[in-house]
Design a protein around this motif. Structure first.
Motif, mmCIF file in Angstrom:
data_model
loop_
_atom_site.group_PDB
_atom_site.id
_atom_site.type_symbol
_atom_site.label_atom_id
_atom_site.label_comp_id
_atom_site.label_asym_id
_atom_site.label_seq_id
_atom_site.Cartn_x
_atom_site.Cartn_y
_atom_site.Cartn_z
ATOM 1 N N MET A 54 0.840 -1.178 0.000
ATOM 2 C CA MET A 54 0.000 0.000 0.000
ATOM 3 C C MET A 54 0.878 1.231 0.000
ATOM 4 S SD MET A 54 -3.331 -0.313 2.488
ATOM 5 C CE MET A 54 -2.384 -0.128 3.927
ATOM 6 N N GLU A 55 0.486 2.211 -0.745
ATOM 7 C CA GLU A 55 1.199 3.476 -0.722
ATOM 8 C C GLU A 55 0.193 4.596 -0.939
ATOM 9 O OE1 GLU A 55 4.858 5.547 -3.026
ATOM 10 O OE2 GLU A 55 5.016 3.464 -2.421
ATOM 11 N N ALA A 56 0.322 5.642 -0.153
ATOM 12 C CA ALA A 56 -0.597 6.766 -0.260
ATOM 13 C C ALA A 56 -0.232 7.632 -1.458
ATOM 14 C CB ALA A 56 -0.541 7.606 1.022
ATOM 15 N N PRO A 57 -1.247 8.157 -2.158
ATOM 16 C CA PRO A 57 -0.948 9.046 -3.287
ATOM 17 C C PRO A 57 -0.450 10.400 -2.798
ATOM 18 C CG PRO A 57 -3.309 8.884 -2.960
ATOM 19 C CD PRO A 57 -2.664 7.916 -1.987
ATOM 20 N N PHE A 58 0.420 11.039 -3.591
ATOM 21 C CA PHE A 58 1.008 12.306 -3.187
ATOM 22 C C PHE A 58 0.749 13.393 -4.211
ATOM 23 C CE2 PHE A 58 3.521 9.031 -1.111
ATOM 24 C CZ PHE A 58 3.442 9.457 0.196
ATOM 25 N N ASP A 59 -0.458 13.452 -4.741
ATOM 26 C CA ASP A 59 -0.747 14.416 -5.790
ATOM 27 C C ASP A 59 -1.315 15.730 -5.268
ATOM 28 O OD1 ASP A 59 -3.061 13.237 -4.959
ATOM 29 O OD2 ASP A 59 -3.903 12.965 -6.956
ATOM 30 N N GLN A 60 -1.443 15.885 -3.963
ATOM 31 C CA GLN A 60 -1.982 17.112 -3.395
ATOM 32 C C GLN A 60 -0.897 17.866 -2.643
ATOM 33 O OE1 GLN A 60 -5.444 16.200 -1.132
ATOM 34 N NE2 GLN A 60 -6.451 15.149 -2.816
ATOM 35 N N LYS A 61 -1.072 19.180 -2.514
ATOM 36 C CA LYS A 61 -0.065 19.996 -1.849
ATOM 37 C C LYS A 61 -0.334 20.151 -0.357
ATOM 38 C CE LYS A 61 0.927 22.482 -6.019
ATOM 39 N NZ LYS A 61 2.266 22.465 -6.440
ATOM 40 N N GLU A 62 -1.501 19.750 0.127
ATOM 41 C CA GLU A 62 -1.846 19.841 1.533
ATOM 42 C C GLU A 62 -1.927 18.444 2.131
ATOM 43 O OE1 GLU A 62 -5.458 21.964 2.161
ATOM 44 O OE2 GLU A 62 -4.783 23.730 1.073
ATOM 45 N N PHE A 63 -1.847 18.390 3.450
ATOM 46 C CA PHE A 63 -2.007 17.118 4.139
ATOM 47 C C PHE A 63 -3.425 16.615 3.917
ATOM 48 C CE2 PHE A 63 -3.263 14.645 7.848
ATOM 49 C CZ PHE A 63 -2.310 13.664 7.798
ATOM 50 N N ASN A 64 -3.553 15.395 3.484
ATOM 51 C CA ASN A 64 -4.848 14.779 3.232
ATOM 52 C C ASN A 64 -5.076 13.713 4.298
ATOM 53 O OD1 ASN A 64 -7.031 13.288 2.336
ATOM 54 N ND2 ASN A 64 -6.406 13.309 0.201
ATOM 55 N N PRO A 65 -6.054 13.886 5.196
ATOM 56 C CA PRO A 65 -6.276 12.906 6.263
ATOM 57 C C PRO A 65 -6.790 11.558 5.771
ATOM 58 C CG PRO A 65 -8.001 14.557 6.283
ATOM 59 C CD PRO A 65 -6.989 15.001 5.258
ATOM 60 N N ASP A 66 -7.176 11.461 4.490
ATOM 61 C CA ASP A 66 -7.635 10.199 3.919
ATOM 62 C C ASP A 66 -6.494 9.390 3.309
ATOM 63 O OD1 ASP A 66 -10.228 10.926 4.605
ATOM 64 O OD2 ASP A 66 -10.644 11.770 2.635
ATOM 65 N N THR A 101 9.460 19.867 1.015
ATOM 66 C CA THR A 101 9.133 20.556 -0.236
ATOM 67 C C THR A 101 9.103 19.606 -1.420
ATOM 68 O OG1 THR A 101 11.460 21.085 -0.561
ATOM 69 C CG2 THR A 101 10.118 22.735 0.562
ATOM 70 N N ASP A 102 9.537 18.375 -1.235
ATOM 71 C CA ASP A 102 9.599 17.398 -2.321
ATOM 72 C C ASP A 102 8.406 16.465 -2.233
ATOM 73 O OD1 ASP A 102 10.208 15.575 -4.270
ATOM 74 O OD2 ASP A 102 11.950 14.745 -3.247
ATOM 75 N N ARG A 103 7.374 16.696 -3.040
ATOM 76 C CA ARG A 103 6.170 15.869 -2.995
ATOM 77 C C ARG A 103 6.380 14.518 -3.652
ATOM 78 N NH1 ARG A 103 3.578 16.527 0.929
ATOM 79 N NH2 ARG A 103 1.833 15.526 -0.029
ATOM 80 N N ASN A 104 7.555 14.262 -4.210
ATOM 81 C CA ASN A 104 7.845 12.950 -4.774
ATOM 82 C C ASN A 104 8.382 12.004 -3.706
ATOM 83 O OD1 ASN A 104 7.073 13.658 -7.372
ATOM 84 N ND2 ASN A 104 9.051 14.609 -7.751
ATOM 85 N N GLY A 105 8.520 12.500 -2.477
ATOM 86 C CA GLY A 105 9.003 11.675 -1.380
ATOM 87 C C GLY A 105 7.952 10.680 -0.958
ATOM 88 N N ARG A 106 8.282 9.850 -0.023
ATOM 89 C CA ARG A 106 7.346 8.812 0.398
ATOM 90 C C ARG A 106 6.675 9.113 1.721
ATOM 91 N NH1 ARG A 106 8.897 2.911 -0.777
ATOM 92 N NH2 ARG A 106 7.228 2.963 0.695
ATOM 93 N N VAL A 107 7.060 10.181 2.413
ATOM 94 C CA VAL A 107 6.499 10.488 3.726
ATOM 95 C C VAL A 107 5.924 11.891 3.705
ATOM 96 C CG1 VAL A 107 7.053 10.810 6.173
ATOM 97 C CG2 VAL A 107 8.132 8.979 4.892
ATOM 98 N N ASP A 108 4.696 12.064 4.223
ATOM 99 C CA ASP A 108 4.100 13.380 4.313
ATOM 100 C C ASP A 108 4.669 14.153 5.499
ATOM 101 O OD1 ASP A 108 2.162 13.482 2.162
ATOM 102 O OD2 ASP A 108 1.179 11.831 3.200
#
Length: 101
Positions: free
Chosen positions: A1-13, A91-98
């Motif tokens: 499982m991996e969370a999507p990272f296409d948003q610029k804000e923290f997504n609680p879902d 600042t890197d949204r391509n990372g794996r951790v929010d």
């Protein structure tokens, strides 16, 4: 499982949060929390097998509290090893951790 990272804000879902804690009696412990579609998987990294006893004692309470907030706990596991710190660049949204705490 991996969370999507296409948003610029923290997504609680959909998020991944890494906790690195230094506790007086157990030393450093790492928690890797992955949220996908409001389903939560928690991995606890620590070599001491006594952590599993603590986890099993508190799992029903954690499940209940998460359910009250609209989440389902799908995995709560101990991995008996130390976790290497995950590279984190806010600042890197391509990372794996929010967030890394």
């Amino acid at each position: 499982m991996e969370a999507p990272f296409d948003q610029k804000e923290f997504n609680p879902d959909h998020a991944r949060i890494a906790f690195y804690l230094k506790l007086p009696k157990t030393g450093e412990i790492a928690l890797d929390l992955l949220i996908t579609d409001r389903k939560i998987a928690i991995s606890v990294f620590h070599p001491d097998e006594r952590i599993a006893t603590f986890m099993s004692h508190y799992q029903p309470t954690i499940e209940q509290r998460l359910h009250e907030q609209g989440y389902d706990l799908i995995r709560f596991e101990q991995i008996e090893s130390e976790k290497e710190r995950i590279s984190f660049q806010p600042t890197d949204r391509n990372g794996r951790v929010d967030y890394q705490i």
